[in-house]
Design a protein around this motif. Structure first.
Motif, PDB file in Angstrom:
ATOM      1  N   ALA A 122     -64.879  67.231  51.499  1.00 19.47           N
ATOM      2  CA  ALA A 122     -64.388  67.965  50.490  1.00 19.47           C
ATOM      3  C   ALA A 122     -63.486  66.978  49.404  1.00 19.47           C
ATOM      4  N   GLY A 123     -63.506  65.745  49.744  1.00 23.82           N
ATOM      5  CA  GLY A 123     -63.129  64.792  48.812  1.00 23.82           C
ATOM      6  C   GLY A 123     -61.668  64.520  48.844  1.00 23.82           C
ATOM      7  N   ASP A 124     -60.977  64.122  47.553  1.00 22.69           N
ATOM      8  CA  ASP A 124     -59.735  63.604  47.560  1.00 22.69           C
ATOM      9  C   ASP A 124     -58.727  64.929  47.213  1.00 22.69           C
ATOM     10  N   GLY A 125     -59.061  66.095  46.763  1.00 28.74           N
ATOM     11  CA  GLY A 125     -58.049  67.101  46.467  1.00 28.74           C
ATOM     12  C   GLY A 125     -57.815  67.963  47.452  1.00 28.74           C
ATOM     13  N   LEU A 126     -56.764  68.422  47.550  1.00 28.78           N
ATOM     14  CA  LEU A 126     -56.410  69.500  48.570  1.00 28.78           C
ATOM     15  C   LEU A 126     -57.011  70.626  48.654  1.00 28.78           C
ATOM     16  N   VAL A 127     -57.537  71.071  49.734  1.00 32.51           N
ATOM     17  CA  VAL A 127     -58.312  72.122  50.029  1.00 32.51           C
ATOM     18  C   VAL A 127     -57.546  73.248  50.907  1.00 32.51           C
ATOM     19  N   GLY A 128     -57.707  74.574  50.215  1.00 32.23           N
ATOM     20  CA  GLY A 128     -56.719  75.589  50.817  1.00 32.23           C
ATOM     21  C   GLY A 128     -57.939  76.330  51.434  1.00 32.23           C
ATOM     22  N   GLU A 129     -57.355  77.531  52.042  1.00 35.43           N
ATOM     23  CA  GLU A 129     -58.314  78.410  52.744  1.00 35.43           C
ATOM     24  C   GLU A 129     -59.231  79.306  52.003  1.00 35.43           C
ATOM     25  N   ASP A 130     -59.254  79.275  50.705  1.00 33.25           N
ATOM     26  CA  ASP A 130     -60.359  79.840  49.971  1.00 33.25           C
ATOM     27  C   ASP A 130     -61.197  78.709  49.608  1.00 33.25           C
ATOM     28  N   ALA A 131     -61.248  77.590  49.884  1.00 36.54           N
ATOM     29  CA  ALA A 131     -62.136  76.481  49.623  1.00 36.54           C
ATOM     30  C   ALA A 131     -63.483  76.646  50.055  1.00 36.54           C
ATOM     31  N   PRO A 132     -64.676  76.355  49.477  1.00 35.26           N
ATOM     32  CA  PRO A 132     -65.761  76.347  50.043  1.00 35.26           C
ATOM     33  C   PRO A 132     -66.054  75.702  51.423  1.00 35.26           C
ATOM     34  N   LEU A 133     -66.504  76.286  52.553  1.00 36.89           N
ATOM     35  CA  LEU A 133     -66.626  75.802  53.516  1.00 36.89           C
ATOM     36  C   LEU A 133     -68.070  74.945  53.673  1.00 36.89           C
ATOM     37  N   LYS A 134     -67.686  73.620  54.173  1.00 33.34           N
ATOM     38  CA  LYS A 134     -68.910  73.071  54.305  1.00 33.34           C
ATOM     39  C   LYS A 134     -69.050  72.043  55.429  1.00 33.34           C
ATOM     40  N   PRO A 135     -69.491  72.811  56.598  1.00 34.58           N
ATOM     41  CA  PRO A 135     -69.360  72.006  57.912  1.00 34.58           C
ATOM     42  C   PRO A 135     -70.399  70.975  57.934  1.00 34.58           C
ATOM     43  N   LEU A 136     -70.284  69.918  58.496  1.00 32.39           N
ATOM     44  CA  LEU A 136     -71.059  68.868  58.706  1.00 32.39           C
ATOM     45  C   LEU A 136     -71.725  68.398  60.060  1.00 32.39           C
ATOM     46  N   THR A 137     -71.176  69.311  61.197  1.00 42.20           N
ATOM     47  CA  THR A 137     -71.594  69.022  62.356  1.00 42.20           C
ATOM     48  C   THR A 137     -71.817  70.386  63.154  1.00 42.20           C
ATOM     49  N   PRO A 138     -72.630  70.394  64.348  1.00 43.87           N
ATOM     50  CA  PRO A 138     -72.843  71.631  64.907  1.00 43.87           C
ATOM     51  C   PRO A 138     -71.372  72.428  65.332  1.00 43.87           C
ATOM     52  N   TYR A 139     -70.601  71.508  65.867  1.00 46.48           N
ATOM     53  CA  TYR A 139     -69.110  71.966  66.199  1.00 46.48           C
ATOM     54  C   TYR A 139     -68.352  72.705  65.314  1.00 46.48           C
ATOM     55  N   ALA A 140     -68.502  71.909  63.935  1.00 47.00           N
ATOM     56  CA  ALA A 140     -67.730  72.588  62.782  1.00 47.00           C
ATOM     57  C   ALA A 140     -68.646  73.857  62.495  1.00 47.00           C
ATOM     58  N   GLU A 141     -69.836  73.817  62.410  1.00 50.25           N
ATOM     59  CA  GLU A 141     -70.691  75.008  61.889  1.00 50.25           C
ATOM     60  C   GLU A 141     -70.441  76.226  62.918  1.00 50.25           C
TER      61      GLU A 141
END
Length: 342
Positions: A122-141
């Motif tokens: 998600a980079g350096d900006g603060l992400v809230g609950e409405d931010a795009p979801l970008k899971p990178l691992t099977p666990y997060a997915e």
């Protein structure tokens, strides 16, 4: 309130059960016991327990409960990468099945332990609950899939809430050594080095296990409309730090330790800073533990309880412990129990 806590013999569950009991809830645990013996010091007093594999839960085992707190999962990225199919079977399919059975059994609240790692890179900006979801691992997915599928069955009689926990830290009698602060403090105690394998630049939000337990307690007691089918980030902006900053807090805590950033694992694409204001403003919840306080607690408990190198790298590391259970014939290749005990 009658509450069923799945995964109550895990790292978070062992902290959460007594907190919920102290709040006046009648707590029952549900666990297959993978990590029941992963204890540093004295084993905690168990609540009434249903011993069953999450994949085999029946609706009648859920009858009579007002709420289910669902913690049980294969819970870290290395394990998920090693066994993605089993990760999806347990973390996704079995979790959605549990929610459907809970609804069928008349359970009114379903509190799901999700993760801030759903935000991915998600980079350096603060992400809230409405931010795009970008899971990178099977666990997060797997966590994203559960949120989507369980939200789809919410109705007036069944209220799920998705608690996206920051990376946990802090002492639990059933310890985990494979999460960042716990790992760095343990390695420093055992070797004198605070060893970082990445380049130290990724952002990580952290939250103490006790603060996670408090967030679940708040959601149990909040008015149903406040939590109905909502996602809440669990943590505090103060604990949004880079891995290098977290490591420096450990150096400042463990006497005589030195910081070593090897970079051997390369740049970690998982980097995110999280906005935790929604839970603060809507639920009145705020995490209390700082990273320096958590590092001090871990140092104190590790030294007082005699943490050993073997336990640190084997018993308290999820992937190593499950491999050991398989090698000893306790679990089969699908991580189903073959016999009791390691």
């Amino acid at each position: 309130m009658r509450v069923l806590v799945t995964g109550h013999q895990g790292y978070l569950g062992t902290v959460m059960v007594p907190l919920l009991q102290q709040a006046g809830h009648e707590v029952t645990g549900l666990d297959i016991g993978y990590f029941a013996d992963c204890v540093l010091g004295a084993a905690p007093a168990p609540p009434p327990t249903v011993t069953v594999d999450l994949r085999d839960v029946r609706a009648d085992q859920l009858a009579g409960f007002d709420a289910v707190v669902h913690l049980a999962a294969l819970s870290n990225d290395p394990l998920g990468a090693l066994a993605p199919t089993i990760t999806y079977d347990i973390n996704h399919h079995a979790s959605v099945r549990l929610a459907r059975l809970a609804k069928e059994a008349g359970v009114q609240r379903f509190l799901y332990a999700s993760t801030c790692s759903v935000y991915g890179a998600a980079g350096d900006g603060l992400v809230g609950e409405d931010a795009p979801l970008k899971p990178l691992t099977p666990y997060a997915e797997s966590k994203v899939r559960v949120e989507d599928d369980v939200a789809a069955i919410a109705d007036a009689s069944f209220s799920p809430v998705f608690l996206r926990n920051a990376t946990a830290f802090g002492f639990s009698p059933r310890l985990r050594a494979d999460i960042v602060l716990n790992n760095l403090v343990g390695y420093a105690v055992l070797t004198g080095e605070v060893r970082v394998l990445s380049d130290g630049t990724p952002w990580r939000p952290l939250v103490h296990a006790q603060d996670i337990a408090r967030a679940f307690a708040v959601c149990l007691e909040a008015p149903a409309p406040a939590i109905h089918c909502r996602a809440y980030n669990v943590g505090t902006e103060t604990n949004n730090l880079t891995v290098a900053q977290i490591a420096q807090a450990v150096v400042d805590t463990v006497p005589g330790s030195t910081l070593v950033i090897t970079g051997e694992a390369g740049a970690d694409p998982r980097s995110y800073r999280v906005d935790f204001s929604a839970a603060r403003e809507e639920l009145g919840y705020e995490a209390e533990w700082s990273i320096p306080d958590g590092a001090a607690e871990l140092y104190r408990e590790y030294t007082a309880r005699g943490l050993t190198t073997d336990a640190f790298f084997q018993r308290f590391t999820r992937l190593a412990h499950l491999k050991s259970l398989k090698e000893n014939g306790v679990l089969d290749d699908e991580l189903r129990q073959v016999r009791i005990g390691a």
